[in-house]
Design an enzyme around this catalytic site. Structure first.
Site, mmCIF file in Angstrom:
data_model
loop_
_atom_site.group_PDB
_atom_site.id
_atom_site.type_symbol
_atom_site.label_atom_id
_atom_site.label_comp_id
_atom_site.label_asym_id
_atom_site.label_seq_id
_atom_site.Cartn_x
_atom_site.Cartn_y
_atom_site.Cartn_z
ATOM 1 N N GLU A 1 52.037 56.928 77.853
ATOM 2 C CA GLU A 1 52.858 56.904 76.632
ATOM 3 C C GLU A 1 51.976 56.744 75.399
ATOM 4 O OE1 GLU A 1 54.374 53.693 73.972
ATOM 5 O OE2 GLU A 1 55.182 53.273 75.988
ATOM 6 N N HIS A 2 50.995 55.854 75.463
ATOM 7 C CA HIS A 2 50.039 55.690 74.369
ATOM 8 C C HIS A 2 49.216 56.960 74.163
ATOM 9 C CE1 HIS A 2 49.691 51.252 73.290
ATOM 10 N NE2 HIS A 2 50.651 51.270 74.196
ATOM 11 N N HIS B 1 52.908 53.499 81.050
ATOM 12 C CA HIS B 1 52.725 52.943 79.715
ATOM 13 C C HIS B 1 51.434 53.457 79.072
ATOM 14 C CE1 HIS B 1 51.097 49.706 77.044
ATOM 15 N NE2 HIS B 1 52.285 49.866 76.500
ATOM 16 N N GLU C 1 46.546 45.137 73.989
ATOM 17 C CA GLU C 1 47.973 44.837 74.117
ATOM 18 C C GLU C 1 48.220 43.830 75.239
ATOM 19 O OE1 GLU C 1 52.255 47.219 74.449
ATOM 20 O OE2 GLU C 1 50.371 48.345 74.429
#
Length: 442
Positions: free
Chosen positions: A66-67, A63, A143
């Site tokens: 991905e950012h 994740h 997040e």
């Protein structure tokens, strides 16, 4: 506008109408679906890598990466990437799950070449620059904080931990504050180089597109990565049975409501009875007429939000029930839910419930595929998860073929298994949880 001739379409036997598939050198797969009724194109690069592929020391790496890949490439800054997609009124985004990561763009069909260029640039050439790692680390930590402020999101992760323990699918996709805070640029860059290889990738494109044009664009932008001698990675089968039993997890937090997930393990997505499981889920808590919704909300007014859902992975899954209620009503909510589950395990659902549930699944499937984005997601997932493509008509036939006897056999098999649960609310210890919950779970 591009058009696709009838002769280039695959027959529906074993494949979906209007779907074509090519395998390029290095094992990269290109799958397209021609949707003549739209003026858009959706491009997705699917990578068969997710959070279950991480070691515990780099939990959340898929994740985080991905950012990070959107921050810069050798030819574009983050601002230039954003300006390029905004200039055509498009969308560029990504998501990470436990078993795959998808980078996608949604644009006008005339901007197909730009979409392929942008997505390929990000996925293949994202720089993982050290300065970008530090900026995006703070974003991911924000997040995590946002997730922690949402009781339902928090509890979803806690529930899968209760269900699967130390198994990789039991870990949060987003990672933890500790793992994200200590992850290094070297670890992320290595994850990118080792995992993002052509044989693990699928380029899925749906909309008013021509397959041969898409393949030519993919060859152009993926060319340096396309080497001979590798075959596509086969659909993930998993590692076998999940060890141990589900447990009970409690998050003691003051608030106006108590939130609960309660459920059982299921077989994975390759199970022969997965459509019967979908029908059972719909009848239990998938709609306004479902048994849990009627019993908990409509008849008794005990909760505003109540539903059931199914999470499926390659080798395992979970059928779960969620409800949120006032803490003083928690005992009654869990009692009613456990009574409904026990009744369905013992007696099954009715013919009328089965008919309504199948109709709900049919309608949801067709209505959910009315745009090119949803079609792209369908063929991308299908290629990664199964390596085959089924037409919508064939899928509707599989739903129609589910019998009441099959659904009730699945209910008897699954709902008599050990339950796991996760609770978030003002409850100081597991001993303070309602008797109905303690008797069914843990």
């Amino acid at each position: 506008m591009p058009r696709q001739s009838d002769s280039s379409r695959l027959a529906s036997s074993g494949s979906a109408d209007h779907v074509r598939r090519s395998t390029l050198p290095g094992g990269l797969r290109v799958v397209t679906e021609f949707v003549p009724s739209v003026r858009s194109a959706s491009v997705g690069v699917w990578v068969g890598v997710g959070s279950r592929d991480e070691g515990q020391s780099v939990a959340g790496a898929a994740h985080f990466l991905e950012h990070l890949l959107f921050k810069s490439t050798p030819t574009r800054s983050a601002v230039q990437i954003a300006q390029a997609v905004d200039a055509v009124g498009g969308e560029l985004n990504a998501f990470t799950s436990r078993e795959h990561t998808c980078y996608y763009a949604h644009v006008l069909d005339s901007d197909l070449a730009l979409a392929v260029d942008l997505v390929a640039d990000v996925v293949l050439r994202g720089r993982c620059a050290a300065e970008d790692v530090e900026v995006e680390r703070d974003v991911v930590l924000e997040e995590i904080a946002m997730r922690d402020d949402d009781p339902e999101d928090t509890l979803g992760d806690v529930f899968l931990s209760a269900m699967f323990g130390q198994h990789p699918v039991g870990r949060p996709v987003i990672g933890s504050v500790e793992s994200i805070s200590t992850m290094t640029r070297t670890q992320l860059h290595s994850f990118h180089l080792r995992r993002y290889t052509p044989e693990r990738m699928v380029v899925a494109v749906a909309g008013n597109v021509d397959h041969d044009e898409v393949v030519a664009l993919v060859r152009e932008h993926f060319g340096p990565r396309l080497s001979k001698g590798r075959e596509p990675v086969a659909p993930r089968k998993g590692t076998g049975r999940v060890p141990g039993r589900p447990g009970v997890e409690l998050v003691d937090r003051d608030g106006e409501q108590t939130h609960v997930f309660l459920g059982v393990r299921t077989p994975g997505r390759h199970w022969n009875h997965r459509w019967a499981l979908s029908v059972l889920n719909s009848a239990l808590g998938g709609g306004l007429s479902s048994r849990l919704f009627q019993q908990i909300r409509e008849s008794r007014g005990l909760a505003y939000s109540v539903y059931s859902s199914v999470d499926t992975f390659s080798d395992s899954g979970a059928l779960s029930v969620y409800a949120a209620c006032l803490p003083e009503r928690f005992g009654e909510v869990t009692q009613v839910a456990s009574d409904v589950l026990a009744e369905v395990a013992r007696d099954g659902i009715t013919e009328a419930e089965c008919r309504i549930a199948k109709g709900s699944l049919r309608g949801g499937l067709v209505l959910g595929l009315e745009d090119s984005g949803s079609r792209m997601h369908r063929i991308g997932r299908s290629e990664l998860n199964f390596g085959t493509h089924r037409s919508i008509d064939d899928t509707l036939e599989l739903i129609d073929a589910v019998s009441l006897e099959e659904v009730n056999a699945v209910a008897k098999q699954l709902l008599n298994r050990p339950y796991g649960a996760a609770v978030l609310g003002p409850h100081r210890s597991k001993r303070s949880l309602p008797r109905a919950l303690r008797s069914i779970a843990g």
